[in-house]
Scaffold this active site. Structure first.
Site, PDB file in Angstrom:
ATOM      1  N   ARG A 122      76.140 -23.118  65.540  1.00  0.00           N
ATOM      2  CA  ARG A 122      75.906 -23.798  66.583  1.00  0.00           C
ATOM      3  C   ARG A 122      74.482 -23.488  67.105  1.00  0.00           C
ATOM      4  O   ARG A 122      73.899 -23.988  67.503  1.00  0.00           O
ATOM      5  CB  ARG A 122      77.177 -22.989  67.399  1.00  0.00           C
ATOM      6  CG  ARG A 122      78.088 -24.369  68.646  1.00  0.00           C
ATOM      7  CD  ARG A 122      76.889 -24.025  69.795  1.00  0.00           C
ATOM      8  NE  ARG A 122      76.664 -22.403  70.179  1.00  0.00           N
ATOM      9  CZ  ARG A 122      76.212 -22.399  71.117  1.00  0.00           C
ATOM     10  NH1 ARG A 122      74.749 -22.779  72.045  1.00  0.00           N
ATOM     11  NH2 ARG A 122      76.052 -20.875  71.325  1.00  0.00           N
ATOM     12  N   ASP A 123      74.662 -22.607  67.863  1.00  0.00           N
ATOM     13  CA  ASP A 123      73.058 -21.821  68.841  1.00  0.00           C
ATOM     14  C   ASP A 123      72.674 -21.856  68.176  1.00  0.00           C
ATOM     15  O   ASP A 123      71.297 -22.061  67.771  1.00  0.00           O
ATOM     16  CB  ASP A 123      73.304 -20.081  69.598  1.00  0.00           C
ATOM     17  CG  ASP A 123      72.561 -20.472  70.493  1.00  0.00           C
ATOM     18  OD1 ASP A 123      71.876 -21.338  70.951  1.00  0.00           O
ATOM     19  OD2 ASP A 123      72.538 -19.026  71.378  1.00  0.00           O
ATOM     20  N   HIS A 166      74.328 -11.492  74.545  1.00  0.00           N
ATOM     21  CA  HIS A 166      73.965 -12.181  72.866  1.00  0.00           C
ATOM     22  C   HIS A 166      72.208 -12.466  73.849  1.00  0.00           C
ATOM     23  O   HIS A 166      72.114 -13.204  74.717  1.00  0.00           O
ATOM     24  CB  HIS A 166      75.019 -13.969  73.211  1.00  0.00           C
ATOM     25  CG  HIS A 166      74.368 -14.918  73.049  1.00  0.00           C
ATOM     26  ND1 HIS A 166      75.071 -15.406  72.218  1.00  0.00           N
ATOM     27  CD2 HIS A 166      73.039 -15.814  73.694  1.00  0.00           C
ATOM     28  CE1 HIS A 166      74.571 -17.202  72.387  1.00  0.00           C
ATOM     29  NE2 HIS A 166      73.446 -17.171  72.705  1.00  0.00           N
ATOM     30  N   HIS A 192      68.800 -13.348  72.715  1.00  0.00           N
ATOM     31  CA  HIS A 192      66.973 -14.627  72.488  1.00  0.00           C
ATOM     32  C   HIS A 192      66.166 -13.524  72.250  1.00  0.00           C
ATOM     33  O   HIS A 192      65.576 -12.696  73.208  1.00  0.00           O
ATOM     34  CB  HIS A 192      67.605 -15.719  72.555  1.00  0.00           C
ATOM     35  CG  HIS A 192      68.319 -17.004  73.091  1.00  0.00           C
ATOM     36  ND1 HIS A 192      68.309 -18.052  72.018  1.00  0.00           N
ATOM     37  CD2 HIS A 192      69.620 -16.489  73.361  1.00  0.00           C
ATOM     38  CE1 HIS A 192      69.520 -18.486  71.809  1.00  0.00           C
ATOM     39  NE2 HIS A 192      70.384 -18.002  72.839  1.00  0.00           N
ATOM     40  N   CYS A 208      67.993 -23.043  73.065  1.00  0.00           N
ATOM     41  CA  CYS A 208      68.630 -23.767  74.184  1.00  0.00           C
ATOM     42  C   CYS A 208      67.783 -25.000  74.622  1.00  0.00           C
ATOM     43  O   CYS A 208      66.767 -24.825  75.207  1.00  0.00           O
ATOM     44  CB  CYS A 208      69.311 -23.339  75.121  1.00  0.00           C
ATOM     45  SG  CYS A 208      70.213 -25.252  76.162  1.00  0.00           S
ATOM     46  N   ASN A 236      67.801 -16.778  68.019  1.00  0.00           N
ATOM     47  CA  ASN A 236      68.401 -15.956  68.320  1.00  0.00           C
ATOM     48  C   ASN A 236      68.192 -14.341  67.797  1.00  0.00           C
ATOM     49  O   ASN A 236      67.547 -15.326  66.864  1.00  0.00           O
ATOM     50  CB  ASN A 236      69.722 -16.395  67.723  1.00  0.00           C
ATOM     51  CG  ASN A 236      70.806 -17.253  68.721  1.00  0.00           C
ATOM     52  OD1 ASN A 236      70.874 -18.298  68.574  1.00  0.00           O
ATOM     53  ND2 ASN A 236      72.367 -16.608  69.612  1.00  0.00           N
TER      54      ASN A 236
HETATM   55  P1  HMG Z   1      77.037 -35.993  82.501  1.00  0.00           P
HETATM   56  O1  HMG Z   1      75.875 -37.151  81.741  1.00  0.00           O
HETATM   57  O2  HMG Z   1      76.987 -35.523  83.583  1.00  0.00           O
HETATM   58  O3  HMG Z   1      79.026 -36.469  82.114  1.00  0.00           O
HETATM   59  O4  HMG Z   1      77.203 -34.684  80.608  1.00  0.00           O
HETATM   60  P2  HMG Z   1      79.707 -37.518  82.127  1.00  0.00           P
HETATM   61  O5  HMG Z   1      80.983 -36.705  82.471  1.00  0.00           O
HETATM   62  O6  HMG Z   1      78.841 -38.325  83.301  1.00  0.00           O
HETATM   63  O7  HMG Z   1      80.022 -38.497  81.063  1.00  0.00           O
HETATM   64  C1  HMG Z   1      78.195 -39.146  80.319  1.00  0.00           C
HETATM   65  C2  HMG Z   1      78.737 -39.327  79.097  1.00  0.00           C
HETATM   66  O8  HMG Z   1      79.060 -38.249  78.448  1.00  0.00           O
HETATM   67  C3  HMG Z   1      80.060 -40.107  79.111  1.00  0.00           C
HETATM   68  O9  HMG Z   1      80.046 -41.288  78.253  1.00  0.00           O
HETATM   69  C4  HMG Z   1      81.322 -38.991  78.871  1.00  0.00           C
HETATM   70  O10 HMG Z   1      82.462 -39.494  78.075  1.00  0.00           O
HETATM   71  C5  HMG Z   1      80.125 -37.901  77.319  1.00  0.00           C
HETATM   72  P3  HMG Z   1      80.094 -42.562  77.733  1.00  0.00           P
HETATM   73  O11 HMG Z   1      80.972 -43.580  79.331  1.00  0.00           O
HETATM   74  O12 HMG Z   1      78.537 -42.568  79.138  1.00  0.00           O
HETATM   75  O13 HMG Z   1      79.936 -43.634  76.612  1.00  0.00           O
HETATM   76  N1  HMG Z   1      80.829 -37.371  77.866  1.00  0.00           N
HETATM   77  C6  HMG Z   1      81.260 -36.550  75.974  1.00  0.00           C
HETATM   78  N2  HMG Z   1      80.635 -37.066  74.939  1.00  0.00           N
HETATM   79  C7  HMG Z   1      81.061 -35.891  74.176  1.00  0.00           C
HETATM   80  N3  HMG Z   1      81.555 -34.681  74.377  1.00  0.00           N
HETATM   81  C8  HMG Z   1      82.372 -34.470  75.552  1.00  0.00           C
HETATM   82  C9  HMG Z   1      81.649 -35.311  76.809  1.00  0.00           C
HETATM   83  N4  HMG Z   1      81.405 -34.840  77.741  1.00  0.00           N
HETATM   84  C10 HMG Z   1      81.303 -36.081  78.524  1.00  0.00           C
HETATM   85  N5  HMG Z   1      82.137 -33.118  75.845  1.00  0.00           N
HETATM   86  C11 HMG Z   1      78.280 -32.905  79.854  1.00  0.00           C
HETATM   87  C12 HMG Z   1      77.971 -33.308  81.218  1.00  0.00           C
HETATM   88  C13 HMG Z   1      78.568 -31.574  80.357  1.00  0.00           C
HETATM   89  C14 HMG Z   1      78.533 -33.642  79.403  1.00  0.00           C
HETATM   90  C15 HMG Z   1      76.744 -33.036  79.176  1.00  0.00           C
HETATM   91  O14 HMG Z   1      75.467 -31.881  80.264  1.00  0.00           O
HETATM   92  C16 HMG Z   1      76.576 -31.671  78.067  1.00  0.00           C
HETATM   93  O15 HMG Z   1      77.130 -31.687  76.620  1.00  0.00           O
HETATM   94  N6  HMG Z   1      76.110 -30.033  77.923  1.00  0.00           N
HETATM   95  C17 HMG Z   1      76.186 -30.123  77.376  1.00  0.00           C
HETATM   96  C18 HMG Z   1      74.637 -28.767  76.364  1.00  0.00           C
HETATM   97  C19 HMG Z   1      74.643 -28.237  75.501  1.00  0.00           C
HETATM   98  O16 HMG Z   1      75.070 -28.210  74.909  1.00  0.00           O
HETATM   99  N7  HMG Z   1      73.721 -27.024  75.826  1.00  0.00           N
HETATM  100  C20 HMG Z   1      73.501 -26.021  74.730  1.00  0.00           C
HETATM  101  C21 HMG Z   1      74.929 -25.544  74.834  1.00  0.00           C
HETATM  102  S1  HMG Z   1      74.968 -24.220  75.691  1.00  0.00           S
HETATM  103  C22 HMG Z   1      73.599 -22.595  75.564  1.00  0.00           C
HETATM  104  O17 HMG Z   1      73.326 -22.879  74.425  1.00  0.00           O
HETATM  105  C23 HMG Z   1      73.800 -21.270  76.464  1.00  0.00           C
HETATM  106  C24 HMG Z   1      75.019 -20.300  75.503  1.00  0.00           C
HETATM  107  O18 HMG Z   1      74.106 -19.789  73.948  1.00  0.00           O
HETATM  108  C25 HMG Z   1      73.963 -18.703  75.193  1.00  0.00           C
HETATM  109  C26 HMG Z   1      72.815 -18.551  75.899  1.00  0.00           C
HETATM  110  O19 HMG Z   1      71.915 -18.207  75.234  1.00  0.00           O
HETATM  111  O20 HMG Z   1      73.200 -18.738  77.022  1.00  0.00           O
HETATM  112  C27 HMG Z   1      75.871 -20.439  74.921  1.00  0.00           C
HETATM  113 MG    MG Z   2      72.808 -18.687  73.004  1.00  0.00          MG
END
Ligand code: HMG
Ligand code: MG
Length: 285
Positions: A14-15, A206, A208, A239, A248
């Site tokens: 995933r990450d 966690h 990086h 990210c 990571n």
């Molecule tokens: P948004 O654009 O504000 O969402 O995104 P929305 O609610 O307005 O919806 C827009 C569109 O997205 C719609 O589709 C929804 O259906 C769809 P459309 O009508 O345009 O066709 N949608 C989805 N589709 C699939 N799966 C979903 C979903 N939700 C809405 N779950 C949202 C808001 C949260 C969805 C967006 O910002 C997003 O997906 N962000 C994810 C970012 C991400 O994955 N970042 C990396 C992970 S975090 C990380 O790596 C840190 C970590 O490792 C810890 C660390 O290192 O600190 C965990």
């Molecule tokens: Mg991370």
């Protein structure tokens, strides 16, 4: 000397893969998870049900969960930002899910297009549903030391967000040094604050490795009582919404380090190294 047990939570599929430039075929992701399943992990994060417009690399997550050979005793985890993601994760039979919050407003906005408060509003129904069907929920806090947008983050803010995640039902809170800005000193200060509100046995580190200090920061965490560490084989990762979030910390490095210190991880170092080579080859295609 036997120092007891430490667990490595593998987050590579995933990450590790969410930030790769190459479009990695689902079959390759499945092969990596299947190899990792033989290495002795109890938990592997293999999927992310986020918007494919935001993170196209994770678009095949349901196919990954459908295609892997599930090993006994391994829980396969998926990241979910909202109910939409939670429902997809449950339909794909994820064994546990992870919700992810940030200790900084700037990163929260950039990462999930929502404030910290709005993120918690999205998490509440997830926790409620998950409780009904007995799915464990893990919580992440990002930017526990520094945010690429807001700068240095106060330990008290990290403690507040970790406390909320734990109080609402997360069984474990993983503290993310998203851009690898931590030093042993700042990590210890942060953990001192968080340990006051969440039992240290429910915390994970966690790290990086942006600045090459992840292992030192693991040592600082060990001395504060943390015994679970997230890592990604091959040191992949980052990210897309945190400039400077390099890989990571590498699972093979953490496992060798913990073993040398006298901790038991139950992992097969040779298989992890094989998986690390596979992960690095996936990066290059
Ligand atoms: P948004 O654009 O504000 O969402 O995104 P929305 O609610 O307005 O919806 C827009 C569109 O997205 C719609 O589709 C929804 O259906 C769809 P459309 O009508 O345009 O066709 N949608 C989805 N589709 C699939 N799966 C979903 C979903 N939700 C809405 N779950 C949202 C808001 C949260 C969805 C967006 O910002 C997003 O997906 N962000 C994810 C970012 C991400 O994955 N970042 C990396 C992970 S975090 C990380 O790596 C840190 C970590 O490792 C810890 C660390 O290192 O600190 C965990
Ligand atoms: Mg991370």
């Amino acid at each position: 000397m036997d120092k007891g047990v430490c667990e490595i939570f593998e987050v590579g599929p995933r990450d590790g893969l969410q930030n790769e430039a190459r479009e990695i075929p689902v079959a390759e992701k499945i092969a990596l998870v299947d190899l990792l399943s033989r290495a002795g992990f109890s938990r592997i994060e293999v999927a992310s049900f986020v918007s494919p417009k935001w993170v196209p690399q994770m678009a095949g997550s349901a196919d990954v969960l459908a295609g892997i050979k599930r090993a006994d005793g391994v829980r396969y985890a998926a990241l979910t930002p909202n109910m939409h993601g939670y429902e997809d994760a449950v339909a794909a039979k994820a064994d546990e899910i992870a919700i992810f919050a940030s200790a900084s407003e700037g990163f929260s906005q950039k990462n999930i297009n929502a404030s910290i408060e709005e993120a918690f509003e999205r998490f509440a129904p997830i926790l409620e549903e998950a409780r009904h069907v007995d799915i464990p929920v893990r919580g992440y806090v990002s930017c526990v030391i520094k945010c690429p947008y807001d700068g240095v983050i106060a330990p008290a803010k990290v403690a507040e967000v970790a406390d909320r995640l734990f109080s609402m039902g997360c069984y474990e809170v993983s503290l993310g040094d998203t851009i690898g800005a931590g030093t042993p000193d700042s990590i210890a200060k942060m953990l001192l604050a968080v340990r006051d509100v969440v039992p240290v046995g429910r915390l994970a580190g966690h790290f990086h490795d942006t600045n090459g200090r992840a292992i030192d920061n693991i040592d600082a965490s060990l001395s504060m009582g943390v015994r679970v560490f997230d890592a990604a084989v091959g040191g992949l990762g980052g990210c897309p919404f945190a400039p400077g979030a390099a890989g990571n910390v590498a699972t093979e490095t953490v496992n060798a380090h913990l073993t040398a210190l006298g901790y038991k991880t139950g992992l097969d170092q040779a298989l992890i190294e094989e998986a690390a080579t596979m992960a690095q080859q996936m990066r290059n295609g």
